[in-house]
Design an enzyme around this catalytic site. Sequence first.
Site, PDB file in Angstrom:
ATOM      1  N   ALA A  46       0.846  -1.201   0.000  1.00  0.00           N
ATOM      2  CA  ALA A  46       0.000   0.000   0.000  1.00  0.00           C
ATOM      3  C   ALA A  46       0.877   1.245   0.000  1.00  0.00           C
ATOM      4  CB  ALA A  46      -0.906   0.000   1.226  1.00  0.00           C
ATOM      5  N   VAL A 133      13.926  -0.175  17.021  1.00  0.00           N
ATOM      6  CA  VAL A 133      15.096   0.343  17.755  1.00  0.00           C
ATOM      7  C   VAL A 133      16.345  -0.346  17.220  1.00  0.00           C
ATOM      8  CG1 VAL A 133      16.196   0.660  20.006  1.00  0.00           C
ATOM      9  CG2 VAL A 133      13.703   0.636  19.856  1.00  0.00           C
ATOM     10  N   ILE A 137      19.938  -4.375  14.401  1.00  0.00           N
ATOM     11  CA  ILE A 137      20.469  -5.009  15.626  1.00  0.00           C
ATOM     12  C   ILE A 137      19.364  -5.750  16.378  1.00  0.00           C
ATOM     13  CG2 ILE A 137      21.620  -4.583  17.838  1.00  0.00           C
ATOM     14  CD1 ILE A 137      22.573  -1.900  16.692  1.00  0.00           C
ATOM     15  N   GLY A 188      23.632  11.526   3.356  1.00  0.00           N
ATOM     16  CA  GLY A 188      22.262  10.999   3.450  1.00  0.00           C
ATOM     17  C   GLY A 188      21.896  10.438   4.808  1.00  0.00           C
ATOM     18  N   ASP A 202      14.376  11.477  18.351  1.00  0.00           N
ATOM     19  CA  ASP A 202      14.416  10.100  17.843  1.00  0.00           C
ATOM     20  C   ASP A 202      14.939   9.154  18.932  1.00  0.00           C
ATOM     21  OD1 ASP A 202      14.697   8.186  15.333  1.00  0.00           O
ATOM     22  OD2 ASP A 202      16.627   8.099  16.368  1.00  0.00           O
ATOM     23  N   LYS A 206      13.126   5.916  21.210  1.00  0.00           N
ATOM     24  CA  LYS A 206      13.737   4.588  21.362  1.00  0.00           C
ATOM     25  C   LYS A 206      13.979   4.279  22.846  1.00  0.00           C
ATOM     26  CE  LYS A 206      15.678   4.965  16.736  1.00  0.00           C
ATOM     27  NZ  LYS A 206      16.790   5.498  15.934  1.00  0.00           N
TER      28      LYS A 206
HETATM   29  N1  HSE Z   1      17.394   8.944  12.033  1.00  0.00           N
HETATM   30  C1  HSE Z   1      17.698   7.693  12.626  1.00  0.00           C
HETATM   31  C2  HSE Z   1      19.198   7.647  12.903  1.00  0.00           C
HETATM   32  C3  HSE Z   1      17.284   6.555  11.738  1.00  0.00           C
HETATM   33  O1  HSE Z   1      19.944   8.534  12.504  1.00  0.00           O
HETATM   34  O2  HSE Z   1      19.630   6.728  13.563  1.00  0.00           O
HETATM   35  C4  HSE Z   1      16.884   5.316  12.452  1.00  0.00           C
HETATM   36  O3  HSE Z   1      15.867   5.473  13.366  1.00  0.00           O
END
Ligand code: HSE
Length: 433
Positions: A46, A133, A137, A188, A202, A206
Amino acid sequence: MIEYRNLRVAILGGGSVGSQVAHLLLEQGAELAQRAGAGLEVVGIAVRNLDAQRDTALPKELFTTDAESLILGADIVVELIGGIEPARTYILQALHSGADVITANKAVLANHGPELFEAAEQVGAQLYYEAAVGGAIPIIRPLRDSLAGDRVSRILGIVNGTTNFILDRMDTEGDTLEGALAEATRLGYAEADPTADVEGFDAAQKAAILASLAFHTTVPLDAVHREGMTTVTHEQVLAARKAGYVVKLLAICERITDADGVEGVSARVHPALVPLSHPLAAVHGANNAVFVEAEAAGSLMFYGAGAGGIQTASAVLGDVVSAARRHVAGGPGVAESTHANLPVLPMASVTTRYQITLTVLDEPGVLAAIATLFSDRGVSVEGVSQTVRDDAAATLVIITHEASESALAATVEALATTPVVSAVVSVLRVEGL
Ligand code: HSE
């Protein structure tokens, strides 16, 4: 040849992870069927826009904009859209229809985990999230299954690859924060808007997921103390290396006891000094690592690629195989364990060690005056090193024993207003000793 029953797998999201998951399922279907004990048929992918540029090697007829029909016809739904909505609604629809769900979506888990786990439990389905997370890993399954018989006391995680790349480059190449961020963007790793990474959002998501799982307690995202790494300077990183440390952005989840004897958990994200001898100091580039301390097992470290399409797809496919095995075996899914239900204690209850760098007047009595400021607030000094400069000033680097956040904050406030201190140059927590 064994005839396997087919399980219908719907993929939501046609980005880099979604495409890789589809590729691997199509290419390695026969082998995966043997491992899973069931055929894994990709019934569709999707996407929001059928005309968007994407992987042309995947059969065009798999793509659809009708996510809901795809979900309702699937045994296993793989959610790789990311973000809160429509991911949350799709996950709930899938669970309510009795499908198992696999997600790599840390945001939806950190913000709506209890609602999603409850929906899964109600219908006896299971929500898998190994890829949420640490990318490739394996850390969710070790915490949930392998360490289910142990008591985790602490987790120190490098769970954001972008910020680890930046801090590592500042350390190993002597780059500035701005220069290292520009390089992370060029390669990137960093998004056009790097806020989620560099401000620790972020990593905080986690941390909430890891702490909830490790301590059998729901740790809401807003209970995670968060400080980003944009305040870390080139000078701090250079001084850290000279003193035998490296600066890392850590997600720290701990079992703690506060000053009133209340046992609880804490979760925090902030830059910290890590001794060069600690295994986390050797985590370079955009890699991730999660260092787990458990009462019986001792110290364990899980290391590898924290992001990337094919790497993350590896973790997603592991979950797909687990879900398929569960379907074959029958019976309800394993519910999320929150039985401990420990209080989540505030940052003021945390104790740790600190490195404080000051510029002071180089005069008699200065060291004694500063030492009194520490002792008056119950902060014990472990070591002091002084560098005399040629302008009647000196740089003092003070390392404390464990002290509470509140005692340390009061000490720093007093230092900042004391006449013999010209500047509080830096205050960094020291972890992993
Ligand atoms: N933006 C995250 C990082 C990607 O740089 O680790 C993975 O969650």
